[in-house]
Design a protein around this motif. Structure first.
Motif, mmCIF file in Angstrom:
data_model
loop_
_atom_site.group_PDB
_atom_site.id
_atom_site.type_symbol
_atom_site.label_atom_id
_atom_site.label_comp_id
_atom_site.label_asym_id
_atom_site.label_seq_id
_atom_site.Cartn_x
_atom_site.Cartn_y
_atom_site.Cartn_z
ATOM 1 N N TYR A 26 0.840 -1.201 0.000
ATOM 2 C CA TYR A 26 0.000 0.000 0.000
ATOM 3 C C TYR A 26 0.878 1.256 0.000
ATOM 4 O O TYR A 26 0.646 2.174 -0.778
ATOM 5 C CB TYR A 26 -0.932 0.031 1.216
ATOM 6 C CG TYR A 26 -1.567 1.379 1.397
ATOM 7 C CD1 TYR A 26 -2.570 1.809 0.543
ATOM 8 C CD2 TYR A 26 -1.123 2.259 2.378
ATOM 9 C CE1 TYR A 26 -3.136 3.074 0.668
ATOM 10 C CE2 TYR A 26 -1.684 3.526 2.515
ATOM 11 C CZ TYR A 26 -2.683 3.915 1.663
ATOM 12 O OH TYR A 26 -3.231 5.173 1.789
ATOM 13 N N ARG A 28 3.884 1.602 -1.011
ATOM 14 C CA ARG A 28 4.604 1.767 -2.275
ATOM 15 C C ARG A 28 3.748 2.497 -3.305
ATOM 16 O O ARG A 28 4.271 3.212 -4.147
ATOM 17 C CB ARG A 28 5.048 0.410 -2.822
ATOM 18 C CG ARG A 28 6.251 -0.146 -2.126
ATOM 19 C CD ARG A 28 6.786 -1.388 -2.852
ATOM 20 N NE ARG A 28 7.760 -2.043 -2.018
ATOM 21 C CZ ARG A 28 7.573 -3.205 -1.407
ATOM 22 N NH1 ARG A 28 6.456 -3.876 -1.576
ATOM 23 N NH2 ARG A 28 8.512 -3.722 -0.639
ATOM 24 N N THR A 29 2.418 2.318 -3.220
ATOM 25 C CA THR A 29 1.540 3.020 -4.166
ATOM 26 C C THR A 29 1.530 4.521 -3.925
ATOM 27 O O THR A 29 1.111 5.280 -4.803
ATOM 28 C CB THR A 29 0.085 2.498 -4.098
ATOM 29 O OG1 THR A 29 -0.503 2.851 -2.846
ATOM 30 C CG2 THR A 29 0.022 1.005 -4.322
ATOM 31 N N SER A 33 5.674 8.633 -8.785
ATOM 32 C CA SER A 33 6.131 7.827 -9.920
ATOM 33 C C SER A 33 7.596 8.087 -10.264
ATOM 34 O O SER A 33 8.316 7.168 -10.640
ATOM 35 C CB SER A 33 5.245 8.089 -11.135
ATOM 36 O OG SER A 33 5.209 9.467 -11.440
ATOM 37 N N GLY A 36 9.845 5.853 -8.236
ATOM 38 C CA GLY A 36 9.413 4.457 -8.219
ATOM 39 C C GLY A 36 10.516 3.438 -7.982
ATOM 40 O O GLY A 36 10.307 2.447 -7.300
ATOM 41 N N SER A 80 4.215 13.371 -2.474
ATOM 42 C CA SER A 80 3.458 12.192 -2.909
ATOM 43 C C SER A 80 2.038 12.570 -3.290
ATOM 44 O O SER A 80 1.516 12.139 -4.320
ATOM 45 C CB SER A 80 3.441 11.158 -1.779
ATOM 46 O OG SER A 80 2.495 10.145 -2.046
ATOM 47 N N ALA A 84 0.160 12.556 -6.871
ATOM 48 C CA ALA A 84 -1.116 11.852 -7.055
ATOM 49 C C ALA A 84 -2.156 12.776 -7.674
ATOM 50 O O ALA A 84 -2.962 12.346 -8.507
ATOM 51 C CB ALA A 84 -1.608 11.303 -5.717
ATOM 52 N N ARG A 92 -11.160 6.881 -12.028
ATOM 53 C CA ARG A 92 -10.401 5.892 -11.262
ATOM 54 C C ARG A 92 -11.330 5.107 -10.338
ATOM 55 O O ARG A 92 -12.249 5.685 -9.747
ATOM 56 C CB ARG A 92 -9.308 6.559 -10.435
ATOM 57 C CG ARG A 92 -8.241 7.265 -11.228
ATOM 58 C CD ARG A 92 -7.235 6.269 -11.755
ATOM 59 N NE ARG A 92 -6.296 6.905 -12.636
ATOM 60 C CZ ARG A 92 -4.994 6.830 -12.509
ATOM 61 N NH1 ARG A 92 -4.470 6.141 -11.536
ATOM 62 N NH2 ARG A 92 -4.214 7.421 -13.376
ATOM 63 N N GLU A 97 -7.818 7.979 -5.539
ATOM 64 C CA GLU A 97 -7.084 8.254 -6.774
ATOM 65 C C GLU A 97 -7.833 9.235 -7.672
ATOM 66 O O GLU A 97 -7.360 9.582 -8.736
ATOM 67 C CB GLU A 97 -6.834 6.945 -7.534
ATOM 68 C CG GLU A 97 -5.910 6.005 -6.792
ATOM 69 C CD GLU A 97 -5.760 4.670 -7.490
ATOM 70 O OE1 GLU A 97 -6.547 4.366 -8.411
ATOM 71 O OE2 GLU A 97 -4.852 3.921 -7.120
#
Length: 124
Positions: A26, A28-29, A33, A36, A80, A84, A92, A97
Motif C-alpha cells: 500500500y 509503495r503506491t 512515480s 518508483g 506524494s 497523485a 479511477r 485516486e
C-alpha cells in the motif's frame, strides 16, 4: 490537553510507521512515480523515521524537536500527494485516486502538519 495531543501524535506516528512494514504494498503506491525505483527503500526508511519521530514526540524532553521533525516529515509527504493530484482522474476506481480524494488527502496532511506544529509549540 497538550500532553494528550502529543501522546496521541506519538502513538499515531509509531503505528503508521509500523504499518509501513505490515502493508508495504500500500505504501509503495503512495511513492511518486518519479521515485518508483526507490519505492521499497523509501517505504522502509519513512517507516523507521515515523517510529523514531514518534518516540521523540512521546518523551517530554524531546517533544518540541519531535514535533518539528514530525511536521517536516509530513511536509515531505506532500510531494506524494501532489504527484497523485497530477495523475488523478475522475474515472479511477479508488476514491483516493480521484481528484476529490487526492484533495482530501492533501487537506488531511495539512491538518497533520498543524497538529505536529502545535505539539512542538506547546512543548517549547
Amino acid at each position: 490537553m497538550h500532553d494528550t495531543a502529543a501522546v496521541a501524535l506519538a502513538i499515531f506516528l509509531v503505528l503508521v510507521g509500523i504499518s509501513h512494514f505490515l502493508f508495504p504494498g500500500y505504501f509503495r503506491t503512495l511513492v511518486p512515480s518519479w521515485l518508483g525505483g526507490w519505492a521499497g527503500t523509501l517505504v522502509a526508511g519513512s517507516g523507521v523515521a515515523e517510529v523514531v519521530v514518534g518516540g521523540l514526540v512521546l518523551v517530554p524532553g524531546s517533544r518540541a524537536a519531535g514535533g518539528w521533525a514530525a511536521a517536516a516529515l509530513i511536509t515531505a509527504y506532500l510531494a506524494s500527494h501532489l504527484d497523485a493530484l497530477r495523475h488523478a482522474r475522475r474515472d479511477r476506481p479508488r476514491l483516493l485516486e480521484r481528484p476529490v480524494g487526492v484533495v482530501a488527502r492533501l487537506a488531511v496532511n495539512v491538518l497533520y502538519i498543524g497538529w505536529a506544529a502545535a505539539v512542538a509549540l506547546t512543548a517549547a
